[in-house]
Design a protein around this motif. Sequence first.
Motif, PDB file in Angstrom:
ATOM      1  N   MET A   1       7.828   4.725  11.804  1.00  0.00           N
ATOM      2  CA  MET A   1       7.619   4.889  13.288  1.00  0.00           C
ATOM      3  C   MET A   1       8.823   5.701  13.602  1.00  0.00           C
ATOM      4  O   MET A   1       9.017   6.749  14.331  1.00  0.00           O
ATOM      5  N   ILE A   2       9.841   5.593  12.842  1.00  0.00           N
ATOM      6  CA  ILE A   2      11.283   6.595  12.960  1.00  0.00           C
ATOM      7  C   ILE A   2      10.986   7.914  12.592  1.00  0.00           C
ATOM      8  O   ILE A   2      11.357   8.899  13.434  1.00  0.00           O
ATOM      9  N   VAL A   3      10.181   8.239  11.528  1.00  0.00           N
ATOM     10  CA  VAL A   3       9.830   9.397  10.832  1.00  0.00           C
ATOM     11  C   VAL A   3       8.865  10.181  12.097  1.00  0.00           C
ATOM     12  O   VAL A   3       9.088  11.067  12.272  1.00  0.00           O
ATOM     13  N   GLY A   4       7.940   9.559  12.584  1.00  0.00           N
ATOM     14  CA  GLY A   4       7.000  10.002  13.585  1.00  0.00           C
ATOM     15  C   GLY A   4       7.758  10.397  14.840  1.00  0.00           C
ATOM     16  O   GLY A   4       7.584  11.206  15.710  1.00  0.00           O
ATOM     17  N   THR A   5       8.739   9.425  15.307  1.00  0.00           N
ATOM     18  CA  THR A   5       9.580   9.834  16.452  1.00  0.00           C
ATOM     19  C   THR A   5      10.176  11.205  16.168  1.00  0.00           C
ATOM     20  O   THR A   5      10.323  11.970  17.272  1.00  0.00           O
ATOM     21  N   LEU A   6      10.911  11.360  14.982  1.00  0.00           N
ATOM     22  CA  LEU A   6      11.721  12.574  14.938  1.00  0.00           C
ATOM     23  C   LEU A   6      10.787  13.904  14.981  1.00  0.00           C
ATOM     24  O   LEU A   6      11.415  14.712  15.153  1.00  0.00           O
ATOM     25  N   ILE A   7       9.484  13.650  14.238  1.00  0.00           N
ATOM     26  CA  ILE A   7       8.780  14.715  14.362  1.00  0.00           C
ATOM     27  C   ILE A   7       8.197  15.126  15.776  1.00  0.00           C
ATOM     28  O   ILE A   7       7.967  16.244  16.238  1.00  0.00           O
ATOM     29  N   ALA A   8       8.095  14.262  16.384  1.00  0.00           N
ATOM     30  CA  ALA A   8       7.632  14.240  18.070  1.00  0.00           C
ATOM     31  C   ALA A   8       8.677  14.893  18.731  1.00  0.00           C
ATOM     32  O   ALA A   8       8.621  15.903  19.467  1.00  0.00           O
ATOM     33  N   ALA A   9      10.007  14.587  18.552  1.00  0.00           N
ATOM     34  CA  ALA A   9      11.168  15.087  19.221  1.00  0.00           C
ATOM     35  C   ALA A   9      11.342  16.805  18.704  1.00  0.00           C
ATOM     36  O   ALA A   9      11.598  17.430  19.716  1.00  0.00           O
ATOM     37  N   ALA A  10      11.215  16.998  17.461  1.00  0.00           N
ATOM     38  CA  ALA A  10      11.297  18.233  16.792  1.00  0.00           C
ATOM     39  C   ALA A  10      10.312  19.208  17.369  1.00  0.00           C
ATOM     40  O   ALA A  10      10.512  20.290  17.929  1.00  0.00           O
ATOM     41  N   MET A  11       9.154  18.691  17.561  1.00  0.00           N
ATOM     42  CA  MET A  11       7.922  19.658  18.088  1.00  0.00           C
ATOM     43  C   MET A  11       8.013  19.658  19.254  1.00  0.00           C
ATOM     44  O   MET A  11       7.584  20.975  20.089  1.00  0.00           O
ATOM     45  N   PHE A  12       8.507  18.774  20.393  1.00  0.00           N
ATOM     46  CA  PHE A  12       8.804  18.965  21.509  1.00  0.00           C
ATOM     47  C   PHE A  12       9.770  20.162  22.016  1.00  0.00           C
ATOM     48  O   PHE A  12       9.489  20.889  22.972  1.00  0.00           O
ATOM     49  N   THR A  13      10.666  19.950  21.201  1.00  0.00           N
ATOM     50  CA  THR A  13      11.697  20.911  21.483  1.00  0.00           C
ATOM     51  C   THR A  13      11.402  22.235  21.048  1.00  0.00           C
ATOM     52  O   THR A  13      11.694  23.343  21.819  1.00  0.00           O
TER      53      THR A  13
END
Length: 206
Positions: free
Chosen positions: A39-51
């Motif tokens: 879940m931590i990895v998925g959250t980091l990916i989602a934050a990076a893609m949103f930015t």
Amino acid sequence: MKKEVNSNGKTPSALFSGEHKALAKEGEKWMKNIAGSSMIVGTLIAAAMFTTAFTVPGGNDNKTGLPVMIGTHQKAFLFLMASNAVSMFTSTTSILMFLGILTARYAAKEFLKSLPTKLIFGITFLFFSMVTMMASFGTAIYLTLIEQVAWISYPIIVFCAIPIALYSLLQFPLLVEMISRTYGHDIFDKPSKKLYSFETDTTTTI
């Protein structure tokens, strides 16, 4: 015989749950550890893609507000946006799957289908989010360096495949085993051919 009781007044399901409490606790701990770290990895990916979606390479046109490269390198830019969007959606879906694991009741019946299914979908969507994230990153590098040193972008794109390969080697064996154990042969399936040959050999020897 699901509702039949033994001499102690316990049904088969109640007896099974009582005798496997320690195994259920170990399974709960194992699933929570995998779901939490993933879940931590998925959250980091989602934050990076949103930015990344709002900080496109080349910037925006001051008059129209549209990205500059949508007119100069339309195909590569559209691929960048598409891979970014897919990565965002798949990472968010994987987060929801792992959240469902962390908030589950961990009853005995949930270990049969519900929890393994959530873990299978969570790992699968996380894999696709990582693949599309690296595709988005490689395309962004290509668009940034295409006008100056375009040749250096190609080895960088090749190196993007390394994390994907490592993730596949680490997680695919677990994913394949989870799928086979959850949706494969039933636990009551018997190897009839092997059993028959064994009985035949035994009878012949006797």
